[in-house]
Design a protein around this motif. Structure first.
Motif, PDB file in Angstrom:
ATOM      1  N   THR A 180       0.813  -1.215   0.000  1.00 29.32           N
ATOM      2  CA  THR A 180       0.000   0.000   0.000  1.00 29.32           C
ATOM      3  C   THR A 180       0.849   1.269   0.000  1.00 29.32           C
ATOM      4  N   ASP A 181       1.997   1.218   0.624  1.00 30.48           N
ATOM      5  CA  ASP A 181       2.854   2.392   0.723  1.00 30.48           C
ATOM      6  C   ASP A 181       3.560   2.643  -0.614  1.00 30.48           C
ATOM      7  N   PRO A 182       3.438   3.860  -1.174  1.00 29.15           N
ATOM      8  CA  PRO A 182       4.068   4.167  -2.467  1.00 29.15           C
ATOM      9  C   PRO A 182       5.583   3.953  -2.470  1.00 29.15           C
ATOM     10  N   LYS A 183       6.253   4.263  -1.376  1.00 27.63           N
ATOM     11  CA  LYS A 183       7.705   4.055  -1.309  1.00 27.63           C
ATOM     12  C   LYS A 183       8.039   2.570  -1.360  1.00 27.63           C
ATOM     13  N   ASP A 184       7.248   1.768  -0.670  1.00 26.23           N
ATOM     14  CA  ASP A 184       7.453   0.317  -0.706  1.00 26.23           C
ATOM     15  C   ASP A 184       7.217  -0.219  -2.117  1.00 26.23           C
ATOM     16  N   SER A 186      10.168   0.805  -4.323  1.00 29.39           N
ATOM     17  CA  SER A 186      11.335   0.014  -3.943  1.00 29.39           C
ATOM     18  C   SER A 186      11.219  -1.412  -4.478  1.00 29.39           C
ATOM     19  N   ARG A 187      10.059  -2.019  -4.326  1.00 24.12           N
ATOM     20  CA  ARG A 187       9.852  -3.403  -4.802  1.00 24.12           C
ATOM     21  C   ARG A 187       9.912  -3.458  -6.324  1.00 24.12           C
ATOM     22  N   PHE A 188       9.362  -2.458  -6.990  1.00 21.55           N
ATOM     23  CA  PHE A 188       9.381  -2.372  -8.443  1.00 21.55           C
ATOM     24  C   PHE A 188      10.823  -2.377  -8.962  1.00 21.55           C
TER      25      PHE A 188
END
Length: 119
Positions: free
Chosen positions: A80-84, A87-89
């Motif tokens: 849900t977190d845009p930073k996460d 980062s995962r992308f």
């Protein structure tokens, strides 16, 4: 020798991997079905039992990127977190390139564009 026979799926993966290696190491111009068959130790007719053309092999390589996009979408939906998500992308892209280093040459080959100015 029947014990050494590969499954169709494994043989296709071998063909795709070998095609990517040829393109990465020697350029698109060196990628011929004759060269590919020789590299794998198959005859050209045996190669054509797995893929109908050189273009079909290239399409199969590009389809691997489609599989990556599907995996990325699946993974990102969980976050849900845009930073996460970002980062995962990025992490998944680097992992994919690390696992498939030769694919970069296929996807970003400028030599192909130079050889085919109409593209």
């Amino acid at each position: 020798m029947a014990g050494n026979r590969m499954s169709t799926d494994d043989r296709q993966k071998q063909i795709i991997a070998s095609a990517m290696k040829i393109i990465n190491k020697e350029g698109y111009a060196a990628f011929t079905t004759r060269r590919l068959a020789k590299t794998i130790g198959l005859s050209e007719p045996a190669l054509y039992r797995h893929f109908t053309s050189k273009e079909e092999i290239l399409i199969s390589i590009i389809e691997q990127m489609d599989e990556l996009w599907l995996r990325i979408e699946y993974e990102l939906e969980k976050l849900t977190d845009p930073k996460d998500k970002l980062s995962r992308f990025v992490q998944m892209h680097f992992e994919f390139i690390e696992e498939n280093p030769d694919i970069v040459a296929v996807l970003f080959i400028d030599e192909y564009v130079r050889l085919n100015p109409s593209v």
